[in-house]
Design a protein around this motif. Structure first.
Motif, short mmCIF file in Angstrom:
data_model
loop_
_atom_site.label_atom_id
_atom_site.label_comp_id
_atom_site.label_asym_id
_atom_site.label_seq_id
_atom_site.Cartn_x
_atom_site.Cartn_y
_atom_site.Cartn_z
N VAL A 104 0.85 -1.19 0.00
CA VAL A 104 0.00 0.00 0.00
C VAL A 104 0.89 1.25 0.00
O VAL A 104 2.04 1.19 0.41
N VAL A 105 0.32 2.35 -0.48
CA VAL A 105 0.98 3.65 -0.29
C VAL A 105 0.17 4.35 0.79
O VAL A 105 -0.93 4.85 0.53
N ALA A 106 0.67 4.32 2.02
CA ALA A 106 -0.08 4.87 3.15
C ALA A 106 0.90 5.32 4.22
O ALA A 106 2.02 4.80 4.29
N GLU A 107 0.46 6.27 5.02
CA GLU A 107 1.32 6.75 6.11
C GLU A 107 1.65 5.61 7.04
O GLU A 107 0.77 4.84 7.43
N GLY A 108 2.91 5.47 7.38
CA GLY A 108 3.36 4.41 8.27
C GLY A 108 3.79 3.14 7.55
O GLY A 108 4.44 2.28 8.14
#
Ligand SMILES: [Zn+2]
Length: 429
Positions: A353-357
């Motif tokens: 995923v491209v996600a914060e964290g």
């Protein structure tokens, strides 16, 4: 590092796209996704994302990297003849040094086509680990074993020792897993030993499963059970850890039900199954039954590329042709098979995923490429029009592996030269 002004296919929520955002990477992690209009930090390296699609790196859940040396060798054969008459005799002559170079060639193709993570079942895995470390990619390395080539159990010991040394090594980029090659290359006693070893050391298990009709027919004759029922009886799917069944072409409703209940992920290899005339896995049925379905390229000898764009294209088109239903596998679903579902298969919830964290495993696709412009709808653009040639930049674990199509971690000419040299030596012996 800041990827500025980019359109993001996040894979974090179903069909989510964030337009004109910026991705701030700190170390190996995506620290923030900064929406269009919000202030940007200016004390960091800027990557211009204008005209690019950012998406998670592909997760190739079934391959045999070093089989690049058998690319375009043993073609137009069925699985049994190809494996026993061509592949196994050639593989008997492999060396550690050759596997290092053959794997590196695979990694070049991976990076150039946006694959940042793969599951590799092979041998001489120390060579693979060395090459993975240098290439900067992520890998699950399985020292594959089979009863027919391991009469004294030494190879299983080697596989177990590799797991204990390498699992979660290389800043977490390398994981390991045990696995018997298939039910037709090991007897029951041997497979039981593999399961016992996996339980002992806390490893998951991978295997080739239900690839050809012959495998099913032989298994029913010998064990009075389908391959899935047989392995389930032995406890293959009760281990704690990742469980990946590669192929899943010929499956009964009960087989699929077992995979779903036991959290076994399917790694579907569309090109390989078509090329070896093994059949076509029923991906829509697997998904509908709750199985986590991911995509693999298989090895370069049965494909003959290591390119997830090819696999996605087949997965998106074949079922439409078979069912005459254009909605049976849409582009968004197929893109998830190649990214988030792959991450789920290897039990890594920090990637895919491209996600914060999340870990910074990001691919930038150039939307100005003549073959994909204009990208009116992003997921269909990636699945139906894009190819490896449209991959502009690849980042894995926060590190730049390819920028503006320039490979940064592997010397391409040196690798191709060595692969040709070692392949010629092995195949002419
Ligand atoms: Zn395979």
């Amino acid at each position: 590092m800041l990827i500025k002004n980019v359109d993001i296919i996040t894979e974090n929520k179903p069909d989510e796209i964030i337009y004109g955002a910026s991705i701030l990477i700190k170390g190996d992690t995506i620290e923030r996704i900064i929406k269009n209009g919000e202030p940007l930090p200016n004390d960091t390296e800027i990557i211009d994302g204008n005209g690019m699609i950012a998406m998670p790196g592909f997760v190739n859940t079934h391959t045999h990297c070093a089989m690049t040396f058998l690319r375009n060798y043993g073609n137009d054969m069925n699985l049994q003849d190809w494996l026993f008459k061509k592949v196994f005799p050639a593989e008997d002559k492999l060396t550690a040094e050759a596997v290092y170079w053959f794997s590196k060639l695979a990694y070049i193709e991976f990076i150039k086509s946006g694959i940042t993570t793969h599951v590799d079942s092979y041998f001489f895995m120390e060579s693979s680990a060395r090459a993975v470390e240098e290439a900067g990619i992520r890998a699950v390395l399985n020292r594959s074993v089979s009863g027919i080539s391991d009469p004294d159990g030494e190879k299983l010991k080697e596989s177990s020792s590799f797991f204990r040394t390498y699992n979660n090594s290389c800043s977490g980029r390398i994981k390991s897993v045990l696995g018997a090659h298939s039910i037709y290359t090991s007897d029951e006693k041997y497979i039981v030993k593999v399961v016992e070893e996996a339980n002992k050391i806390g490893s998951g298990l991978v295997t080739h499963l239900c690839e050809t009709q012959k495998e099913i027919d032989d298994c029913i004759l010998q064990h009075n059970a389908t391959p899935v029922e047989y392995l389930d009886r032995i406890g293959y799917f009760d281990v704690d850890g990742m469980k990946i069944a590669a192929h899943c072409v010929h499956m009964s409703d009960n087989d699929i039900d077992i995979l779903a209940r036991k959290n076994v992920s399917a790694a579907i290899n569309m090109s390989s199954n078509l090329k070896l005339a093994s059949g076509i896995a029923d991906v829509p049925r697997l998904i509908k039954s709750g199985v986590n379905v991911s995509l693999g390229t298989d090895g370069a000898s049965s494909n003959n590329n290591l390119n997830m764009f090819n696999e996605m294209r087949l997965a998106a088109l074949v079922y439409k042709g078979l069912t005459l239903n254009p909605e049976i596998m849409n582009a968004e679903t197929v893109l998830s098979l190649a990214t988030a579902n792959g991450a789920k298969a290897i039990l890594d919830n920090n990637i895919g995923v491209v996600a914060e964290g999340a870990k910074a495993d990001i691919v930038l696709i150039d939307t100005n490429s003549p073959s994909i412009a204009p990208t009116n709808e992003l997921a269909p653009a990636v699945v139906y029009s894009a190819g490896a040639g449209d991959v502009n930049t690849v980042i894995c674990n926060g590190k730049m592996l390819m920028q503006n199509k320039e490979l940064l971690t592997i010397d391409e000419n040196e690798t191709v030269w060595n692969v040709k040299y070692f392949a010629r030596r092995i195949l002419s012996r």
